[in-house]
Every structure is written in C-alpha cells, then in structure tokens.
Design a protein around this motif. Structure first.
Motif, PDB file in Angstrom:
ATOM      1  N   VAL A   5       0.840  -1.204   0.000  1.00 10.56           N
ATOM      2  CA  VAL A   5       0.000   0.000   0.000  1.00 10.56           C
ATOM      3  C   VAL A   5       0.874   1.254   0.000  1.00 10.56           C
ATOM      4  O   VAL A   5       0.615   2.213  -0.740  1.00 10.56           O
ATOM      5  N   ALA A   6       1.918   1.249   0.837  1.00 10.95           N
ATOM      6  CA  ALA A   6       2.805   2.419   0.881  1.00 10.95           C
ATOM      7  C   ALA A   6       3.551   2.603  -0.433  1.00 10.95           C
ATOM      8  O   ALA A   6       3.747   3.741  -0.894  1.00 10.95           O
ATOM      9  N   THR A   7       3.957   1.488  -1.062  1.00 10.29           N
ATOM     10  CA  THR A   7       4.663   1.579  -2.344  1.00 10.29           C
ATOM     11  C   THR A   7       3.747   2.138  -3.429  1.00 10.29           C
ATOM     12  O   THR A   7       4.156   2.974  -4.242  1.00 10.29           O
ATOM     13  N   SER A   8       2.498   1.682  -3.439  1.00 11.61           N
ATOM     14  CA  SER A   8       1.540   2.208  -4.423  1.00 11.61           C
ATOM     15  C   SER A   8       1.302   3.702  -4.205  1.00 11.61           C
ATOM     16  O   SER A   8       1.201   4.474  -5.169  1.00 11.61           O
ATOM     17  N   MET A  48      -4.738   5.017   3.970  1.00 11.27           N
ATOM     18  CA  MET A  48      -4.946   3.644   4.432  1.00 11.27           C
ATOM     19  C   MET A  48      -3.654   3.019   4.917  1.00 11.27           C
ATOM     20  O   MET A  48      -3.647   2.226   5.871  1.00 11.27           O
ATOM     21  N   SER A  49      -2.529   3.351   4.281  1.00 13.82           N
ATOM     22  CA  SER A  49      -1.243   2.825   4.746  1.00 13.82           C
ATOM     23  C   SER A  49      -0.944   3.316   6.157  1.00 13.82           C
ATOM     24  O   SER A  49      -0.483   2.537   7.014  1.00 13.82           O
ATOM     25  N   ALA A  50      -1.224   4.589   6.423  1.00 12.34           N
ATOM     26  CA  ALA A  50      -0.979   5.114   7.770  1.00 12.34           C
ATOM     27  C   ALA A  50      -1.886   4.437   8.796  1.00 12.34           C
ATOM     28  O   ALA A  50      -1.442   4.084   9.902  1.00 12.34           O
ATOM     29  N   LEU A  51      -3.166   4.237   8.461  1.00 11.28           N
ATOM     30  CA  LEU A  51      -4.089   3.605   9.402  1.00 11.28           C
ATOM     31  C   LEU A  51      -3.716   2.148   9.671  1.00 11.28           C
ATOM     32  O   LEU A  51      -3.736   1.681  10.828  1.00 11.28           O
TER      33      LEU A  51
END
Length: 428
Positions: free
Chosen positions: A337-340, A398-401
């Motif tokens: 998710v973070a990479t995207s 969403m990556s942070a959550l």
C-alpha cells in the motif's frame, strides 16, 4: 510816494491776470491737438492691423498651396518600393474586408456563389453591399420566416424561425414543437436543441409567436452550455484521455485496494491483546491452561510457550521468535500500500511530462492557432496527474491507518510477552 506805490501794484496785478488767461488758452489748445493726434494714431493702427491680418491669411493660403504643390511633386518622384508597399497595403485591406463579409455570409447561411467572378474568387460588388444592407435591416427588425428545421426526432419540418441577433428560435403551431436552434458542423439545416424547452416553455414561445410579446428562454452562453452538456465524459472516456500512462496508475491503484481490503480484514479478525492479560494468567489454574478458552490468538500461543517452558533464556528466545513471526504476519504486505502511494504520483508526473512533450510537438507541427490540436496532450498531462493523486491520497491514508493498527497490536503483545517471561507457570 504812496500814490506811486499803489499805481505800481495795480500795474503788476493787471499783468498777472493777462498772463494767466493766455496760459489757460494755450493749455486748452494743446489738449485739443493731443486728442486729434491720438485719434489719428488709433485710426492708423486699426488700418495697419487689418492689413496685417490680411497678409497673414494670404501667407497661410500660400503655405497650404506650397504644401499641395510639394506633395504633388513628391508623388511624381515616388519610388517603386513605396508604390509596391502601398499596393500591398491596399490588397491586405481588400482581403480583410472580403474575409469579414464572407464570415458574415457564412454565419447567416447566405450563398456566396452569386458573388463570385469567373475565376471563382469572391468580389466586393454593389450587390454584396445591398445584401448586407438588407440583412442588417432584418436584424434590426426581425420577423418570423418559414424555414426547414431538423426537429428533436431528426425529421426535417418547416418551422417559423425568428433570428434575434446571435439567437434563433423556431416554433411549429401544428406540431406544438419549438425551441432554440443550433447549427451543427457539416450540416446545412439548423437543429432544435433537445431537452431544453419544456411544455411551459413551448407555451410561452407560442404566445410570443402569436402576439409578439412574452417570455422566452434562451442560452446566455450562446451555445457553450450545450457543448458542455454533450461533452460530459464517462469514467472510461475520461481515463482514456490519460493515454498509456493511465494503465500502470490504475494497476497500482487496484493492487493498493486489494492489499488494503485483505490486510484490513486480517487485522480486524485478529483478537485484541487484553490489558489485564497478566492478571488473568495469575488467576487461571496452571493445569488447565491448555484447555482454557479465555485466551485467544497470539495470547494463547504465548501462554502455551510459558507453560511448556520454565523461566529461562530458552523461554525468552521462544517468546522473541514467536513475536517476530507474529510481527511478520501482521505487517506482511503493508508495504504494498505504501509503495503504491509513492509510485502513483510519480507515474502521474511521468504522464504529465509525456503529455506536455506531445503538446509541444503538436504546436511545433500545427502551430498555436487551433486549440483542438494541442488539447490532447494537455488532457493526457492533466488526467494522469489527477489519476496519480486519486490513487496516492487514499493509499497514503490507508497505509498510515493499517501501520498504526499493526504497530498497536505488536506493541501490546510485546508488553504482555515481557511481563509473561518472568512468571513461573510450568504445570506439574
């Protein structure tokens, strides 16, 4: 003696009186002579001033005559280059006037064939200006005229048409149809704009056509609102404007969505570590730890390790190994998710650069006169940037959550494991 003195005094007074009267007479004569002299001087001044004004007028007339003579002389000795420049300017003016007249004829759907010469060139003749005068008079005092019009069903029907400047209205009393007219490209007949006039609008238009007064609905944007109505893009057509770089952006967006759903479902299913975990362990029968149902998930595995191993470095190693496996299981695929979220805006920027390159190539080839030739590259640049941000912003959130949820689970479980590592829970 006394008599002699009196006699002398009388003689002196007589002489004084005589001199005074003579002096007054001379002063009076001098005033009269001065007045005559001033009058003469004034008359001469007026005479000379009149002659001077006449002379100035003659000089101005001679100067203007000299300028006209000099201009005529200059015209005789004008150079060939100057004549060519004048002819070129006259031709440009003539072409400009023809272009304006042709544009007016095209806007009014007037035939140009009757005003062309044998070579097929449009010429400005008296008949052209007569037609222009007639059209302008009709514009100032518009009247309803019978003309063929394409209605909203695609049928060619005779309508009463009224031109009001740039606006055109049509009404047919037999069909009870009417509305605003528009001229489509490559079509000789005007079309009624569909889905604009309702039944009440048509009633007002009928009243206006019959009585000459009433309320008329029109488009203040002069057709731009209709163009915007027909240019509402669907999602697919909007994405297609992004070109080839929209595909990898959507691919990473789909991967980010799937990873978010899977990890979110996984993290929600994981039992939350309890705050009173150690108190529950102390209150539970050691011999029934393996069959206890009040410990679930990772906490149950930690209790099993503590029960099966005494307090030692081996137990600590087992707990640490389990926590590392648990951390890996919880944090697995969160990087997707973070990479995207990081790659999507970069791909959008790449699409922006590609679109601007295409735009400059079109400008270099076709120039900047037609905006349609360069709009494709600009659309690609803006759409890819938009898609990149649409994918990156939710993915980043969403990556942070998810990372916060995973770190919270790991931190609570590690705290419980540290407290559990010092408890003696080996069963007998």
């Amino acid at each position: 003696m006394r008599k002699i003195v009196l006699l002398l005094a009388c003689l002196l007074s007589f002489n004084t009186v005589a001199n005074t009267s003579e002096l007054l007479q001379r002063v009076t004569e001098s005033k009269l002579a001065l007045s005559e002299l001033q009058s003469s001087i004034n008359n001469q001044s007026l005479h000379y001033q009149t002659k001077l004004e006449q002379s100035l007028k003659e000089v101005e007339a001679l100067r203007a005559q000299a300028e006209s003579i000099q201009r005529a002389s200059d015209e005789k000795v004008i150079s060939y280059e100057q004549l060519s420049e004048r002819v070129r300017a006259w031709r440009e003016q003539d072409n400009y006037q023809k272009m304006i007249v042709q544009s007016f004829f095209e806007q009014q759907n007037l035939a140009l064939s009757a005003y062309k010469n044998a070579n097929g060139d449009f010429t400005l003749s008296p008949s052209v200006f007569n037609t222009l005068q007639h059209e302008l008079i009709n514009k100032l005092s518009p009247n309803w005229q019978e003309k063929p019009v394409v209605n909203d069903k695609g049928e060619v029907v005779d309508f009463r048409v009224l031109n009001l400047g740039p606006l055109a209205l049509a009404y047919n009393s037999e069909l009870a149809q009417g509305g605003l007219l528009t001229n489509q490209i490559n079509q000789t007949l005007p079309n009624i704009i569909p889905n604009i006039y309702s039944a009440s609008h048509i009633e007002h238009l009928a009243r206006f056509a019959d009585t000459g007064s009433g309320f008329v609905t029109f488009d203040p944007t002069l057709g731009n609102a209709e163009k915007l109505l027909h240019k509402q893009d669907s999602v697919i057509s909007h994405i297609q404007k992004g070109g080839v770089w929209a595909l990898p952006i959507l691919f990473f967006g789909l991967i980010s969505l799937l990873a978010t759903l899977i990890k979110g479902y996984q993290l929600l299913r994981i039992p939350k570590p309890s705050h009173d975990f150690i108190e529950k362990v102390k209150q539970t029968d050691v011999n029934n730890f393996a069959m206890s149902v009040q410990f679930k998930g990772a906490e149950k595995d930690l209790v099993d390790i503590a029960v099966n191993n005494p307090v030692s470095e081996y137990r600590d190693d087992q707990l640490v190994a389990f926590l590392m496996q648990y951390r890996y299981r919880v944090e697995n695929y969160l990087g997707v998710v973070a990479t995207s979220a990081a790659i999507a805006p970069l791909l959008g920027l790449l699409g922006t650069v590609s679109g601007m390159i295409n735009t400059f190539m079109m400008m270099n080839t076709f120039g900047t006169g037609d905006a349609a030739t360069v709009s494709g590259g600009i659309s690609e640049a803006l759409v890819t940037t938009e898609l990149g941000l649409i994918v990156a912003i939710p993915s980043l959130i969403m990556s942070a959550l998810l990372n916060r949820k995973a770190k919270s689970l790991n931190a609570k479980l590690e705290a419980n494991a540290i407290k559990l590592s010092k408890l003696e829970l080996q069963s007998q």
